[in-house]
Design a protein around this motif. Sequence first.
Motif, mmCIF file in Angstrom:
data_model
loop_
_atom_site.group_PDB
_atom_site.id
_atom_site.type_symbol
_atom_site.label_atom_id
_atom_site.label_comp_id
_atom_site.label_asym_id
_atom_site.label_seq_id
_atom_site.Cartn_x
_atom_site.Cartn_y
_atom_site.Cartn_z
ATOM 1 N N LYS A 108 -4.625 3.912 8.410
ATOM 2 C CA LYS A 108 -4.888 2.628 7.742
ATOM 3 C C LYS A 108 -6.371 2.292 7.770
ATOM 4 O O LYS A 108 -6.903 1.709 6.819
ATOM 5 C CB LYS A 108 -4.075 1.517 8.394
ATOM 6 C CG LYS A 108 -3.986 0.257 7.534
ATOM 7 C CD LYS A 108 -2.952 -0.701 8.046
ATOM 8 C CE LYS A 108 -2.719 -1.834 7.045
ATOM 9 N NZ LYS A 108 -3.949 -2.541 6.655
ATOM 10 N N MET A 114 0.854 -1.188 0.000
ATOM 11 C CA MET A 114 0.000 0.000 0.000
ATOM 12 C C MET A 114 0.892 1.241 0.000
ATOM 13 O O MET A 114 1.693 1.443 0.896
ATOM 14 C CB MET A 114 -0.901 -0.005 1.240
ATOM 15 C CG MET A 114 -1.905 1.132 1.285
ATOM 16 S SD MET A 114 -2.871 1.075 2.824
ATOM 17 C CE MET A 114 -3.680 -0.508 2.663
ATOM 18 N N TYR A 151 1.699 5.467 6.670
ATOM 19 C CA TYR A 151 0.444 5.714 5.959
ATOM 20 C C TYR A 151 -0.041 7.159 6.078
ATOM 21 O O TYR A 151 -1.193 7.451 5.771
ATOM 22 C CB TYR A 151 -0.655 4.778 6.487
ATOM 23 C CG TYR A 151 -0.306 3.320 6.385
ATOM 24 C CD1 TYR A 151 -0.119 2.709 5.152
ATOM 25 C CD2 TYR A 151 -0.155 2.546 7.538
ATOM 26 C CE1 TYR A 151 0.206 1.367 5.058
ATOM 27 C CE2 TYR A 151 0.168 1.193 7.450
ATOM 28 C CZ TYR A 151 0.348 0.613 6.214
ATOM 29 O OH TYR A 151 0.667 -0.719 6.119
ATOM 30 N N ALA A 153 -11.997 0.602 7.225
ATOM 31 C CA ALA A 153 -12.231 -0.331 8.334
ATOM 32 C C ALA A 153 -12.597 0.461 9.581
ATOM 33 O O ALA A 153 -12.350 1.668 9.662
ATOM 34 C CB ALA A 153 -10.971 -1.153 8.578
ATOM 35 N N ASP A 196 -8.310 1.513 4.383
ATOM 36 C CA ASP A 196 -8.976 0.211 4.248
ATOM 37 C C ASP A 196 -10.485 0.298 4.433
ATOM 38 O O ASP A 196 -11.172 -0.717 4.313
ATOM 39 C CB ASP A 196 -8.418 -0.782 5.273
ATOM 40 C CG ASP A 196 -6.954 -1.096 5.051
ATOM 41 O OD1 ASP A 196 -6.442 -0.788 3.954
ATOM 42 O OD2 ASP A 196 -6.310 -1.635 5.981
#
Length: 331
Positions: free
Chosen positions: A294, A1, A29, A300, A298
């Motif tokens: 992240k 990523m 990230y 998430a 994602d």
Amino acid sequence: MSKKIRWGILSTAKIGRTQVIPAIQQCQYAEVTGIASGDKSKARQTAADLGIPKVYNDYQELLSATDIDAVYIPLPNHLHVDYTLQALAAGKHVLCEKPIGLNAADAQRLIDGAAQYPHLKLMEAFMYRFHPQWEKAKEIINAGLLGEVKHVQSIFSYSNMDGNNIRNRVDTGGGALMDIGCYCVSFPRYVFNAEPVRVMGLVHLDPEFKTDSLTSGLLDFGNGHTATLTCSTQLEPYQRINIIGSKGRLEIELPCNAHNDKPNRMFLQRDRVIEEIEIPVANQYALQVDAFSKAILDDAPVPTPLSDALGNMRVIDALFESGEMGEWVRL
């Protein structure tokens, strides 16, 4: 990523300048794209000092910027909810400093407002939970090395006698319990993974500042599970937590302000023998921002949901109420 979340910083608060911005610049990230302040000269100076590419004229310009994905909000406590809601309305993900608001009603207002933006991520910045020492602590607890954990004891103090400092001002949400006691409330809730059923608070107000300069509390989690806490803005700087079970005790030397340039220590006592455990160097702020970034990348869930922030504020409210009433307050 390979993609990184582009971060904007709202204000030149010390925690941002000294801890969070340098941490983001280490992240896998995340990257710092810009900063804004109520005082543009301070923003320019901070950007120059820390190598931040862009300075925005004000908070609104930063929030409206198309090159910002997420914002970090280290503003004074009374501004947390309003600016978080503004950031969400502008389409930005938000990592907001603790405490999330001034009280549980403030936290609920944020939860209700954030519900309009289910595609955006929002989290309260309790960075301590991301440090490897706390991961190790949970591992020790879950492995049963302490037996049944029955009590959590914590203390956090420093000395600040500046009446103009936001931590000593009632109107900005200052005081010991809001500033550092919120950690001491969070610790046992995290250890027990539960909410207290009742609390008792002893609150001492500074006669000049009118904020609490020394607050102690007793939290009853039911079934013989308890926690005690003490926080102060007018004592020798110190922090410590003891997690005590039927078969052992775990002491974390720096539960909040862990070293980020050298190993940290914790102590495991079993059968009256104390073992020193060294935790490798880590930057809890970088770990927190990377975990949050992240979650954005994602799509998430964030590591710590807003329901946890609301739970913490409810306990803080109850401790203040108990301090005024001089009796137990049920949650």
